[in-house]
Scaffold this motif. Structure first.
Motif, PDB file in Angstrom:
ATOM      1  N   LYS A 206     106.132  72.245  24.175  1.00 12.47           N
ATOM      2  CA  LYS A 206     106.910  72.408  25.405  1.00 12.47           C
ATOM      3  C   LYS A 206     106.469  73.626  26.205  1.00 12.47           C
ATOM      4  CE  LYS A 206     110.971  70.160  23.399  1.00 12.47           C
ATOM      5  NZ  LYS A 206     112.395  70.301  23.016  1.00 12.47           N
ATOM      6  N   CYS A 207     106.064  74.700  25.503  1.00 11.48           N
ATOM      7  CA  CYS A 207     105.702  75.921  26.221  1.00 11.48           C
ATOM      8  C   CYS A 207     104.334  76.473  25.817  1.00 11.48           C
ATOM      9  CB  CYS A 207     106.767  77.004  26.023  1.00 11.48           C
ATOM     10  SG  CYS A 207     106.894  77.606  24.320  1.00 11.48           S
ATOM     11  N   GLY A 208     103.790  76.016  24.689  1.00 13.89           N
ATOM     12  CA  GLY A 208     102.479  76.473  24.266  1.00 13.89           C
ATOM     13  C   GLY A 208     102.470  77.687  23.384  1.00 13.89           C
ATOM     14  N   TYR A 209     103.664  78.194  23.012  1.00  9.74           N
ATOM     15  CA  TYR A 209     103.731  79.378  22.155  1.00  9.74           C
ATOM     16  C   TYR A 209     103.665  78.979  20.675  1.00  9.74           C
ATOM     17  CZ  TYR A 209     104.614  82.814  25.790  1.00  9.74           C
ATOM     18  OH  TYR A 209     104.473  83.661  26.860  1.00  9.74           O
ATOM     19  N   GLY A 228     108.326  81.130  21.638  1.00  6.05           N
ATOM     20  CA  GLY A 228     108.602  81.311  23.060  1.00  6.05           C
ATOM     21  C   GLY A 228     110.092  81.342  23.330  1.00  6.05           C
ATOM     22  N   MET A 229     110.841  80.422  22.696  1.00  9.10           N
ATOM     23  CA  MET A 229     112.290  80.414  22.865  1.00  9.10           C
ATOM     24  C   MET A 229     112.904  81.654  22.225  1.00  9.10           C
ATOM     25  SD  MET A 229     115.130  77.559  21.728  1.00  9.10           S
ATOM     26  CE  MET A 229     115.221  78.112  20.024  1.00  9.10           C
ATOM     27  N   THR A 257      97.353  72.391  16.530  1.00 13.19           N
ATOM     28  CA  THR A 257      98.144  71.204  16.852  1.00 13.19           C
ATOM     29  C   THR A 257      99.425  71.616  17.576  1.00 13.19           C
ATOM     30  OG1 THR A 257      97.295  70.030  14.919  1.00 13.19           O
ATOM     31  CG2 THR A 257      99.318  69.190  15.895  1.00 13.19           C
ATOM     32  N   TYR A 258      99.758  70.862  18.628  1.00 12.32           N
ATOM     33  CA  TYR A 258     100.968  71.119  19.419  1.00 12.32           C
ATOM     34  C   TYR A 258     102.010  70.070  19.060  1.00 12.32           C
ATOM     35  CZ  TYR A 258      98.339  74.555  22.055  1.00 12.32           C
ATOM     36  OH  TYR A 258      97.617  75.669  22.411  1.00 12.32           O
ATOM     37  N   LYS A 285      99.845  77.000  29.075  1.00 14.19           N
ATOM     38  CA  LYS A 285     100.842  77.832  28.389  1.00 14.19           C
ATOM     39  C   LYS A 285     101.823  78.388  29.409  1.00 14.19           C
ATOM     40  CE  LYS A 285     101.306  81.750  25.216  1.00 14.19           C
ATOM     41  NZ  LYS A 285     100.586  82.793  24.454  1.00 14.19           N
ATOM     42  N   LYS A 286     103.102  78.218  29.133  1.00  9.91           N
ATOM     43  CA  LYS A 286     104.138  78.642  30.066  1.00  9.91           C
ATOM     44  C   LYS A 286     104.208  80.166  30.130  1.00  9.91           C
ATOM     45  CE  LYS A 286     108.896  77.337  31.235  1.00  9.91           C
ATOM     46  NZ  LYS A 286     110.086  76.590  30.754  1.00  9.91           N
TER      47      LYS A 286
END
Length: 386
Positions: A206-209, A228-229, A257-258, A285-286
């Protein structure tokens, strides 16, 4: 110093202290004797098979005119619904949402939470049975769950059942399967790439972290969550939370892997896996929203806003998660609530006012509905502390 006129005891004298100690000891012994007597009464009832029921505290039950516990149909229909949903594979979290969305309240008149649903589903009273001495008061005077420390009695067909024994057992089996699913592979070992070959190769889609390890359930369960969250909050990313056992069984990639998740109507999560090259072709990446510098250009009013309660200047505070800017009383910030109750005003409120050309004193007031309202004046309030 205390003087008890009725007993003629003066705590300043040695005799008075001694007498007070003796009387306190007698009072303590009398209290313990009464407590032991009460426990003995319950013990005799337990041994005679006489139920000591507290079903009036349970959702779904009420007393009829004879004083007998019977199903309260207005609530019992929801008890049956809860058990049916659990047996069909719905998670307690999804059941909780369903109840709250339909405006159903607990016995205490509040909204449902996961633990309330769990307790209802695991309670044998709903199939008509009853356990006496399920809880007891330990030596520390705390009410705890009886796990074999004291005798307990299981009574079958004690009162009217709301759900059938078959449905009750199906719900227990579903809960057990859910626990096994979450606990699978949760043997927590030293965090090395040998034990966890994927630990530095998994990311939130969702965010790339990167995903980080989350140990909970008293150190017995391992999940991986979105950093990220964790760093920037839910405003930044909804995040994911994947059990280690699920990730371990699915892992078969050598590259980064994402991972994404989607919850079904039953609340059961489904996970998808995407290789880094595929993810980066469609995503970036967000990045957290930039925080403006604390300059007069960005905030032309920053030297002109003051707390109406104490006269101190309002200073900028930036929420580390969502980056929202709030102006707070500097005296309150430095010296605490004892120095000033403090004024807190969102930057968006000040920006909505007309151009501020001279010093203003701001105060917040809450109306009867709890809604925050802000007022200001250019005149320094009288009697203000400085």
């Amino acid at each position: 110093m205390f003087f008890f006129e009725l007993q003629n005891i003066n705590t300043l004298s040695g005799e008075g202290e001694l007498m007070l100690t003796i009387l306190a000891a007698f009072a303590q012994a009398e209290s313990e004797s009464g407590s032991a007597g009460a426990k003995m009464v319950y013990q005799r009832k337990y041994e005679a098979g006489i139920p000591v029921q507290y079903l009036e505290r349970s959702f779904g039950y009420t007393k009829d005119e004879r004083g007998v516990f019977v199903a309260d149909e207005a609530e019992a229909v929801w008890v049956r619904k809860i058990y049916k949903m659990a047996a069909e594979g719905y998670t307690p979290a999804s059941i909780k949402r369903y109840l709250n969305e339909n405006g159903i309240k607990t016995v205490g008149g509040v909204q449902w939470v996961d633990s309330t649903v769990f307790r209802l589903l695991e309670n044998e009273i709903y199939k008509g049975d009853y356990i006496m001495h399920k809880h007891f008061v330990n030596e520390e005077k705390k009410l705890v769950r009886n796990r074999g420390e004291v005798d307990a009695w299981y009574i079958e067909d004690d009162h009217e059942a709301i759900v059938s024994p078959e449905l009750w057992q199906k719900a227990q089996d579903a809960l057990a399967a859910k626990r096994d699913y979450l606990a699978e592979g949760s043997v927590i070992e030293e965090f090395t790439e040998e034990n966890y070959p994927y630990m530095n190769k998994i990311y939130c889609a969702k965010c790339g972290y990167p995903l980080y390890k989350r140990i909970y359930s008293k150190g017995n369960r391992l999940n991986w969550g979105c950093s990220g969250m964790k760093r920037y909050g839910k405003f930044f990313c909804d995040g994911i939370n994947i059990p280690d056992g699920v990730l371990r069984s699915a892992w078969h990639f050598e590259e980064n892997t994402y991972i994404d998740e989607k919850a079904s109507d039953k609340g059961v999560k489904e996970f998808t896996y995407l290789k880094e090259r595929s993810w980066k072709r469609r995503h970036k990446k967000k990045q957290p929203s930039a925080i403006p510098e604390n300059t007069e250009t960005e905030y032309p009013y920053r030297e002109k806003i003051f707390c109406a309660l104490c006269g101190s200047r309002l200073v900028r505070y930036v929420n580390p998660q969502n980056h929202k800017v709030t102006w707070v009383c500097n005296r309150r910030k430095r010296k605490g609530k004892e120095a000033c109750d403090g004024t807190r005003v969102p930057d968006t409120v000040i920006k909505g006012w007309e151009e501020i050309k001279k010093d203003i004193y701001i105060q917040r007031k809450d109306d009867k509905n709890g809604k925050k309202r802000y007022s200001y004046t250019s005149k320094k309030p009288s009697g203000i502390r400085v």
